[in-house]
Write a protein that holds these residues in place. Structure first.
Motif, PDB file in Angstrom:
ATOM      1  N   ILE A 215       1.294  -1.121  -0.057  1.00  0.00           N
ATOM      2  CA  ILE A 215       0.204  -0.134   0.354  1.00  0.00           C
ATOM      3  C   ILE A 215       0.880   0.843   0.290  1.00  0.00           C
ATOM      4  N   PRO A 216       0.686   1.956  -1.183  1.00  0.00           N
ATOM      5  CA  PRO A 216       1.677   3.695  -0.800  1.00  0.00           C
ATOM      6  C   PRO A 216       1.280   3.860   0.436  1.00  0.00           C
ATOM      7  N   ILE A 217       2.162   4.650   0.915  1.00  0.00           N
ATOM      8  CA  ILE A 217       2.742   5.612   1.819  1.00  0.00           C
ATOM      9  C   ILE A 217       2.781   6.697   2.214  1.00  0.00           C
TER      10      ILE A 217
ATOM     11  N   SER B 211      -5.335   0.518  10.419  1.00  0.00           N
ATOM     12  CA  SER B 211      -6.605  -0.555  10.788  1.00  0.00           C
ATOM     13  C   SER B 211      -6.452  -0.511  12.038  1.00  0.00           C
ATOM     14  N   GLN B 212      -7.097  -1.360  11.998  1.00  0.00           N
ATOM     15  CA  GLN B 212      -7.933  -1.481  13.961  1.00  0.00           C
ATOM     16  C   GLN B 212      -7.012  -3.114  14.251  1.00  0.00           C
ATOM     17  N   SER B 213      -7.498  -4.469  13.032  1.00  0.00           N
ATOM     18  CA  SER B 213      -6.921  -5.497  13.572  1.00  0.00           C
ATOM     19  C   SER B 213      -5.481  -5.821  13.096  1.00  0.00           C
ATOM     20  N   THR B 214      -4.945  -6.670  13.608  1.00  0.00           N
ATOM     21  CA  THR B 214      -3.693  -7.067  13.209  1.00  0.00           C
ATOM     22  C   THR B 214      -4.002  -8.528  12.857  1.00  0.00           C
ATOM     23  N   ASN B 215      -4.978  -8.782  12.406  1.00  0.00           N
ATOM     24  CA  ASN B 215      -5.513 -10.194  12.386  1.00  0.00           C
ATOM     25  C   ASN B 215      -5.515 -10.162  10.779  1.00  0.00           C
ATOM     26  N   PRO B 216      -4.485 -11.285   9.715  1.00  0.00           N
ATOM     27  CA  PRO B 216      -5.106 -10.752   8.519  1.00  0.00           C
ATOM     28  C   PRO B 216      -6.064 -11.585   7.909  1.00  0.00           C
ATOM     29  N   ASN B 217      -6.685 -11.771   8.447  1.00  0.00           N
ATOM     30  CA  ASN B 217      -7.823 -12.462   8.382  1.00  0.00           C
ATOM     31  C   ASN B 217      -9.728 -12.036   8.994  1.00  0.00           C
ATOM     32  N   SER B 218      -8.794 -10.501   8.928  1.00  0.00           N
ATOM     33  CA  SER B 218     -10.029  -9.262  10.123  1.00  0.00           C
ATOM     34  C   SER B 218     -10.400  -8.893   9.104  1.00  0.00           C
ATOM     35  N   PRO B 219     -11.834  -8.371   8.714  1.00  0.00           N
ATOM     36  CA  PRO B 219     -12.394  -7.248   7.384  1.00  0.00           C
ATOM     37  C   PRO B 219     -11.374  -5.580   7.479  1.00  0.00           C
ATOM     38  N   TRP B 220     -10.951  -5.735   9.134  1.00  0.00           N
ATOM     39  CA  TRP B 220     -10.147  -4.049   9.045  1.00  0.00           C
ATOM     40  C   TRP B 220      -8.867  -4.460  10.115  1.00  0.00           C
ATOM     41  N   TYR B 221      -8.208  -5.197   8.677  1.00  0.00           N
ATOM     42  CA  TYR B 221      -6.890  -5.195   8.923  1.00  0.00           C
ATOM     43  C   TYR B 221      -6.247  -4.257   8.439  1.00  0.00           C
ATOM     44  N   ALA B 222      -6.949  -4.062   7.274  1.00  0.00           N
ATOM     45  CA  ALA B 222      -5.896  -2.982   5.783  1.00  0.00           C
ATOM     46  C   ALA B 222      -6.978  -1.902   5.130  1.00  0.00           C
TER      47      ALA B 222
END
Length: 785
Positions: free
Chosen positions: A682-684, A736-747
């Motif tokens: 992701i460009p930052i 983002s809100q979650s560190t879990n790569p399987n979370s919808p709120w990861y990225a």
């Protein structure tokens, strides 16, 4: 035994779904139950939980459950750390062993338990409200873990791992204590672990001589790896005459110091939106209906050194007023996968013994201990709770005066009446001018003058820290001794000292331990002030004058590179006059392409900026060297001219070109400056504070590749206005809100940040229920559940 080196550097299970996608009235809760918990969670866009409960215990339950849903692996690993078990579960590397020894010592001494002793008034020990919230947080976390099961966790980082276990309340208090001492004894962890009398140091372990600059640097005490910007804008600076706050902490993008967005509400008692560090049950940066605040890392020191005069022939005894006093020793053992490791620690009346080889050595005649004034800080959770209940900055100041709890940060705030507040109202050792003059030995006076590090004479009892009038506890500066400023235009801080919170009203005459006054400011501080002054004058190229939250967002992410604004043109001219230069390691380079890349650089770190990496590496190589002097009466504008006669300038440019070998010098910033989410880059935007960037993003260079992974920088960003109809504005959690790569709120918020987007403030019922992604559920647990 491991070598102890001194490197002083620092689908939701068990839910009763009430309704989805629709608003639910705030529940009518009764009195707190002896058994069981209940909380209402409304998940808004980007997974942000809005949690309502009838008691602080129930509120903590909701927070613990929600944070476990999103970041259970982070909390579980931090629990392992504060339990002194890293080397058992993550390998017996030196860093893990040293961490375990440090934390096991605190456990053996019952540090967390002793902090809970005393009257529950929020000053002498945590209040009932805070204890309830911690108890509920633990219950919520454990409820999620029990209902889900370790084997069924969706985050691969800790699924099925033996180190994931139920929490205890003591775990939370240990974590809180570790946060309090981050800028004190925890920053000296390696030196505390390695401290041993001369004979033992030779026979028990090998001590590697460190780069002691991290501890004895001439700069002030802002913590490495963390920082921040903040604005408190008053009535004279905003479009509608109410207060406005920018929160822009620069914190790690990985690990336990990530922020977590949430909105917490106990009807009639507490209603705050903002963010906490993962694992904390209370909001630390945020706003209520009429008050908003943020924090920036302070330059004040959190500990003092004591030089001990040792008894001849006994290096574990020292003199106080001519009388020998023995050190207390404690043997600590940790279990590792490679077997047990033991270490003997030594403590004095002042605190633990510490070594920094070459600077603070333990010899046959002299040794050093520290007093960490945050080591007994059990007031922080109460302080943040009461901050969230204050209605304006004057009430906020009263909370600060009573609790004196901020461990290592400034506070910047504003209220709906249009008054702003700055204060370094943090926990600081009480080193007054008189004490410094009388008790800092002559050989250490230059260290104190340069960096605020106080080395006191431990052989005299009258050099001990004393209690100030009005101070919450003995040994710290009292409220009247700390810098505070109220303004109706603005206050700001970007990790320099208190001095120029507002240049029109400098804060001067405070103890040196707080930070430098009448001294040169960082490029980031200067840019931060310049941005406000230009916005108020309407000269920044944006529409109008003064601030709205939209303009505040634009300014924050304007991504100006202030160092380049000052010196780029002179650097290009020098480069073209002398297009060859020699690197530090003796390689002569043609700089023609570098001259062209710098000439085309747009002086920003936006995704489409070209040449930004070249100027960044030039700045990091020490190339920004000024020819003119700092002028105290023109502190925001000086110095400003590149010293083109200094050969180090050309050497720094050559070093930058050499370091960027394999990367086009005119590459677009967004093509090479990214953050990884799975296989996605992701460009930052944003860049290094050393170059004078306000929106700090630190991203280490990988040779030939670019900057693929952000380490720290802008994290929770909030631009909130406290208008007559309630708070409004913009906010984002960059990683983002979650560190879990399987979370919808990861990225999702990282992608939003990449495009300079935002989520809106959602505080009122109207704002919350208008969210099209709202999902509502209640969680409950009975006493036996």
């Amino acid at each position: 035994m491991s070598v102890l080196s001194v490197r002083l550097k620092a689908a939701v299970t068990a839910l009763v779904v009430v309704t989805a996608g629709a608003a639910v009235p705030a529940p009518a809760f009764g009195v707190e139950r002896d058994r069981g918990y209940s909380a209402l969670i409304r998940r808004a866009s980007y997974g942000v939980p809005h949690i309502t409960a009838g008691t602080f215990a129930d509120l903590g339950f909701g927070v613990g459950f929600a944070q476990a849903e999103d970041n259970i692996c982070v909390i579980a690993e931090n629990t392992v750390t504060v339990s002194g078990e890293r080397s058992r579960w993550f390998g017996a590397a030196d860093a893990n062993v040293r961490s375990d020894l440090f934390h096991r010592k605190a456990i053996d001494e019952r540090v967390a338990e002793r902090l809970l002793e005393g009257p529950r008034d929020g000053v002498r020990s945590p209040s009932g409200d805070v204890r309830d919230q911690v108890r509920g947080f633990v219950a919520g976390y454990n409820h999620f873990l029990r209902r889900t099961g370790v084997q069924n966790l969706t985050d691969p980082a800790c699924r099925g791992k033996g180190w994931v276990r139920p929490m205890t309340e003591t775990d939370v208090w240990r974590t809180t204590w570790a946060s309090m001492v981050r800028a004190g004894s925890r920053s000296l962890l390696d030196g505390i672990v390695a401290a041993a009398p001369p004979a033992a140091a030779k026979t028990v372990e090998t001590v590697e001589v460190p780069d002691a600059a991290a501890v004895v640097a001439s700069l002030d005490g802002a913590g490495s790896g963390i920082g921040s910007n903040a604005y408190g804008l008053g009535a004279q600076a905003t479009g509608n005459g109410s207060g406005m706050v920018l929160a822009n902490p620069h914190f790690p993008w990985q690990g336990s110091e990530r922020f977590y967005r949430m909105h917490l509400r106990v009807p009639g008692r507490y209603d705050v939106e903002g963010a906490s560090l993962i694992g904390d049950p209370i909001i630390e940066i945020g706003h209520n209906r009429t008050l908003a605040w943020s924090h920036t890392v302070s330059t004040a020191r959190r500990f003092v050194w004591y030089r001990l005069s040792l008894v001849p022939g006994d290096p574990t005894s020292y003199y106080v007023d001519g009388v020998p006093e023995r050190m207390r020793s404690r043997a600590v053992t940790v279990e590792t996968g490679a077997g047990p490791v033991s270490r003997t620690f030594y403590d004095t009346r002042y605190g633990p013994m510490v070594v920094v080889p070459g600077t603070f050595d333990w010899t046959a005649a002299t040794a050093y201990a520290i007093t960490d004034v945050n080591a007994t800080n059990n007031r922080a959770l109460d302080g943040w709770l009461r901050m969230g209940q204050a209605r304006d900055v004057r009430q906020l100041k009263a909370v600060l005066d009573r609790h004196q709890f901020l461990p290592w940060v400034n506070v910047i705030a504003a209220d709906a009446r249009g008054e702003a507040l700055y204060g370094d109202h943090s926990v600081v050792p009480r080193v007054t001018a008189d004490l410094a003059a009388a008790c800092i030995p002559a050989s250490f006076q230059p260290l104190y003058a340069a960096g605020g590090q106080a080395v006191l004479d431990g052989s005299r009892s009258d050099c001990a820290l004393t209690r100030a009038p009005g101070a919450a506890v003995p040994g710290i500066l009292g409220p009247s001794e700390l810098p505070v400023r109220f303004r109706d235009d603005y206050v700001t801080n970007s990790n320099d000292s208190h001095w120029l919170a507002n240049p029109a009203a400098p804060l001067e005459g405070f103890p040196r331990i707080l930070g430098r006054e009448r001294a040169q400011r960082s490029l980031r501080t200067r840019l931060g002030i310049d941005q406000v002054e230009q916005r108020l004058a309407g000269t920044d190229g944006l529409p109008g004058r003064g601030f709205t939250t939209a303009r505040l967002w634009d300014v924050t992410f304007g991504n100006r590179v202030y160092g380049a604004e000052l010196v780029r043109d002179d650097l290009v001219a020098l480069c073209r006059r002398q297009p060859t230069a020699t690197t530090t390691n003796g390689v002569t380079l043609d700089l023609t392409a570098a001259c062209d890349a710098l000439a085309g650089f747009n002086l920003r770190v936006d995704l489409d900026s070209r040449g930004a990496h070249l100027f960044t590496e030039f700045a990091l190589a020490g190339g920004i060297r000024f020819a003119d002097a700092f002028v105290v009466t023109d502190a925001v504008r000086t110095p400003r001219r590149l010293d083109t006669d200094n050969p180090g300038v050309r050497t720094a440019l050559a070093d930058a070109v050499q370091k960027l070998d394999g990367i086009p010098l005119d590459a677009a910033w967004g093509d090479i400056h990214t953050d990884s989410r799975g296989d996605r880059r992701i460009p930052i935007h944003g860049g290094r504070g050393e170059a004078g960037v306000f929106n700090v993003i630190t991203n280490a260079l990988v040779p030939g590749v670019g900057y693929p992974q952000v380490t720290h920088g802008s994290s929770f960003v909030m631009a909130v206005e406290l208008g007559p109809h309630g708070p409004s504005g913009r906010q984002i959690l960059t990683y983002s809100q979650s560190t879990n790569p399987n979370s919808p709120w990861y990225a999702d918020q990282t992608l939003l940040y990449s495009g300079k987007g935002w989520d809106t403030v959602k505080y009122t019922e109207e704002q919350i229920t208008a969210d099209p992604n709202l999902r509502t559920y209640r969680i409950t647990a009975t006493g036996g559940d």
